[in-house]
Design a protein around this motif. Structure first.
Motif, mmCIF file in Angstrom:
data_model
loop_
_atom_site.group_PDB
_atom_site.id
_atom_site.type_symbol
_atom_site.label_atom_id
_atom_site.label_comp_id
_atom_site.label_asym_id
_atom_site.label_seq_id
_atom_site.Cartn_x
_atom_site.Cartn_y
_atom_site.Cartn_z
ATOM 1 N N ASP A 1 48.801 92.635 -14.260
ATOM 2 C CA ASP A 1 50.228 92.876 -14.141
ATOM 3 C C ASP A 1 50.520 93.834 -12.993
ATOM 4 N N GLY A 2 51.623 93.550 -12.296
ATOM 5 C CA GLY A 2 52.061 94.398 -11.197
ATOM 6 C C GLY A 2 53.568 94.548 -11.227
ATOM 7 N N ALA A 3 54.160 94.963 -10.111
ATOM 8 C CA ALA A 3 55.590 95.229 -10.033
ATOM 9 C C ALA A 3 56.329 94.019 -9.458
ATOM 10 N N THR A 4 57.636 94.056 -9.591
ATOM 11 C CA THR A 4 58.474 93.053 -8.944
ATOM 12 C C THR A 4 58.684 93.458 -7.486
ATOM 13 N N HIS A 5 58.591 92.479 -6.594
ATOM 14 C CA HIS A 5 58.734 92.723 -5.158
ATOM 15 C C HIS A 5 59.846 91.840 -4.591
ATOM 16 N N THR A 6 60.338 92.235 -3.423
ATOM 17 C CA THR A 6 61.339 91.451 -2.693
ATOM 18 C C THR A 6 60.722 90.943 -1.399
ATOM 19 N N VAL A 7 60.981 89.677 -1.064
ATOM 20 C CA VAL A 7 60.480 89.082 0.175
ATOM 21 C C VAL A 7 61.288 89.614 1.348
ATOM 22 N N THR A 8 60.596 90.084 2.388
ATOM 23 C CA THR A 8 61.260 90.626 3.571
ATOM 24 C C THR A 8 61.196 89.703 4.770
ATOM 25 N N ALA A 9 60.495 88.584 4.652
ATOM 26 C CA ALA A 9 60.411 87.619 5.752
ATOM 27 C C ALA A 9 61.473 86.549 5.594
ATOM 28 N N GLY A 10 61.826 85.898 6.704
ATOM 29 C CA GLY A 10 62.758 84.777 6.616
ATOM 30 C C GLY A 10 62.208 83.682 5.718
ATOM 31 N N LEU A 11 60.955 83.321 5.933
ATOM 32 C CA LEU A 11 60.244 82.363 5.093
ATOM 33 C C LEU A 11 58.827 82.877 4.900
ATOM 34 N N ASP B 1 54.332 75.964 -1.057
ATOM 35 C CA ASP B 1 55.711 76.337 -1.363
ATOM 36 C C ASP B 1 56.130 77.407 -0.367
ATOM 37 N N GLN B 2 57.410 77.803 -0.403
ATOM 38 C CA GLN B 2 57.893 78.901 0.425
ATOM 39 C C GLN B 2 58.804 79.806 -0.392
ATOM 40 N N LEU B 3 58.743 81.094 -0.107
ATOM 41 C CA LEU B 3 59.708 82.060 -0.602
ATOM 42 C C LEU B 3 60.650 82.404 0.541
ATOM 43 N N VAL B 4 61.873 82.764 0.232
ATOM 44 C CA VAL B 4 62.866 83.034 1.261
ATOM 45 C C VAL B 4 63.262 84.503 1.233
ATOM 46 N N PHE B 5 63.874 84.941 2.316
ATOM 47 C CA PHE B 5 64.289 86.326 2.471
ATOM 48 C C PHE B 5 65.122 86.785 1.276
ATOM 49 N N GLY B 6 64.752 87.920 0.706
ATOM 50 C CA GLY B 6 65.502 88.480 -0.404
ATOM 51 C C GLY B 6 65.096 87.997 -1.780
ATOM 52 N N VAL C 1 54.432 90.274 -8.919
ATOM 53 C CA VAL C 1 53.067 90.295 -8.389
ATOM 54 C C VAL C 1 52.103 90.627 -9.522
ATOM 55 N N TYR C 2 51.127 89.754 -9.721
ATOM 56 C CA TYR C 2 50.186 89.903 -10.821
ATOM 57 C C TYR C 2 48.883 90.575 -10.400
ATOM 58 N N GLY C 3 48.676 90.709 -9.111
ATOM 59 C CA GLY C 3 47.464 91.347 -8.626
ATOM 60 C C GLY C 3 47.406 91.241 -7.122
ATOM 61 N N THR C 4 46.559 92.040 -6.502
ATOM 62 C CA THR C 4 46.426 92.016 -5.051
ATOM 63 C C THR C 4 44.959 91.971 -4.671
ATOM 64 N N TYR C 5 44.697 91.583 -3.418
ATOM 65 C CA TYR C 5 43.330 91.564 -2.911
ATOM 66 C C TYR C 5 43.356 91.997 -1.451
ATOM 67 N N ARG C 6 42.507 92.930 -1.092
ATOM 68 C CA ARG C 6 42.342 93.322 0.317
ATOM 69 C C ARG C 6 40.939 93.873 0.487
ATOM 70 N N ARG D 1 51.992 91.475 3.357
ATOM 71 C CA ARG D 1 52.658 92.078 4.521
ATOM 72 C C ARG D 1 54.170 91.946 4.426
ATOM 73 N N TYR D 2 54.663 90.887 3.795
ATOM 74 C CA TYR D 2 56.091 90.608 3.802
ATOM 75 C C TYR D 2 56.742 90.816 2.438
ATOM 76 N N LEU D 3 56.168 91.731 1.645
ATOM 77 C CA LEU D 3 56.737 92.073 0.352
ATOM 78 C C LEU D 3 57.082 93.547 0.321
ATOM 79 N N ALA D 4 58.217 93.873 -0.313
ATOM 80 C CA ALA D 4 58.596 95.265 -0.510
ATOM 81 C C ALA D 4 58.814 95.492 -1.997
ATOM 82 N N GLU D 5 58.230 96.563 -2.550
ATOM 83 C CA GLU D 5 58.355 96.821 -3.990
ATOM 84 C C GLU D 5 59.762 97.280 -4.340
#
Length: 369
Positions: free
Chosen positions: A299-309, A327-332, A337-342, A364-368
């Motif tokens: 489990d993670g936090a809710t994020h907002t998409v900051t990229a156009g697509l 698929d694609q997510l759109v701006f806003g 987010v259920y987990g991350t990897y880096r 890169r294109y997500l803001a919490e």
């Protein structure tokens, strides 16, 4: 030549621009290129539309030269409808695999009334493409360095078309090895974006519908090909990639509003500009991505998409090809987010946006929120 990746999502924004026939460009597209532009010959469109990473397929029909400066006595709405009916209608209907269609190419605007006329023309062109055909219009497609900056003040109706009808801005970016010219030639879209932002239209989606090396500006005549500048040899091809194309791709990765860029050109119609051979091999290899294991979802936090697509990709990876774009997510848009990897080599990394762990996006294109 190798390069340093800047983002966690290991992918390129470069894709083929095809004039004539090109088996290598088709191979590049199958390897995962995110965008392809087909000029006059749309034979690759059916296959492109079925590829798992779902590339953007742009179509352009080579019309007679279109000059807005000579048409301002006519109604721009009527002229836009006539343009579609004359040049594009039959091609759109015969080629459903083409998702994006270009309007007029490389118009030269010389005064503000002509720019206002052309902006109204492009807005209607985008409306007709969306409402009559459910296709995305690619508008502008300005030649390198054009138009002059003061012309933008009358471009508002075209920018409105991006918001109203889902159009995409197109332009051409070229430069030679002199990096001092890159800001207003090879990366001109950034200046445009700054000016559009001041007009109230920030970060509108852009596709660089032609890019590469050219002999501009000043003492070098425009129209020089990469072969004129670097030589028609494997060594020249590698220098071209190392000094122009791969650095350009790295820069485009910084610009979230740039969807992709098509490299001029593949195919047998313009031999001096044809990148088939060693350039094509390097770009295909650069499109391939190495595998890495996804993490355990949590489990993670809710994020907002900051990229156009923002592309959503399917894991796990299969072989050496980037995971399919599904698929694609759109701006806003808000996503959980259920987990991350880096890993240690990644600046940003990946985020899982599905509880079953199979849908991933670049963090890169997500803001919490």
């Amino acid at each position: 030549p190798a390069r340093t990746r800047l983002l966690g999502e290991i992918m390129t924004k470069l894709g083929p621009h095809i004039l004539g026939n090109s088996s290598q460009a088709a191979q590049w597209l199958r390897a995962g290129a995110p965008v392809v532009k087909l000029v006059g010959n749309f034979g690759l469109a059916p296959e492109a539309a079925t590829l798992p990473h779902r590339p953007i397929v742009i179509g352009r029909w080579v019309e007679t030269y279109f000059d807005p400066n000579r048409l301002i006595s006519r109604n721009p709405i009527d002229e836009a409808r006539a343009y579609v009916n004359t040049y594009l209608d039959s091609h759109i209907r015969l080629n459903p695999g083409v998702s994006h269609w270009e309007g007029p190419n490389e118009c030269i605007i010389t005064d503000l009334p002509a720019m206002r006329w052309y902006a109204l023309f492009l807005r209607e062109f985008a409306r007709v493409m969306r409402e009559s055909y459910n296709k995305t219009a690619v508008i502008g497609n300005w030649s390198v360095g054009n138009p002059d900056y003061p012309m933008w003040i009358e471009y508002g109706p075209a920018l409105e078309a991006v918001r109203l009808y889902g159009a995409v801005l197109g332009r051409h970016n070229y430069a030679g090895p002199d990096q001092s010219t890159w800001g207003y030639l090879l990366l001109r879209h950034r200046i445009d974006n700054d000016m559009f932002s001041a007009m109230g239209f920030p970060d509108l989606p852009v596709i660089i519908t032609e890019c590469g090396a050219d002999g501009v500006p000043f003492g070098n005549p425009p129209g020089q090909s990469w072969k004129d500048l670097y030589g028609d040899s494997p060594e020249g091809a590698e220098r071209y990639c190392r000094e122009i194309l791969l650095p350009l791709d790295n820069e485009l990765q910084r610009d979230s509003y740039v969807i992709g860029a098509t490299v001029f050109t593949s195919g047998d119609l313009w031999p001096r500009h044809n990148i088939e051979g060693r350039v094509g091999e390097i770009l295909i290899a650069d499109t391939m991505a190495a595998d890495f294991p996804p993490p355990e979802p949590q489990d993670g936090a809710t994020h907002t998409v900051t990229a156009g697509l923002l592309n959503v990709r399917l894991f796990p990876w299969a072989g050496d090809v980037m995971p399919p774009f599904i698929d694609q997510l759109v701006f806003g848009e808000r996503v959980h987010v259920y987990g991350t990897y880096r890993d240690n080599d990644m600046l940003f990394g990946w985020a899982c946006v599905s509880p079953d762990g199979d849908r991933w996006v670049s963090i890169r294109y997500l803001a919490e929120v």
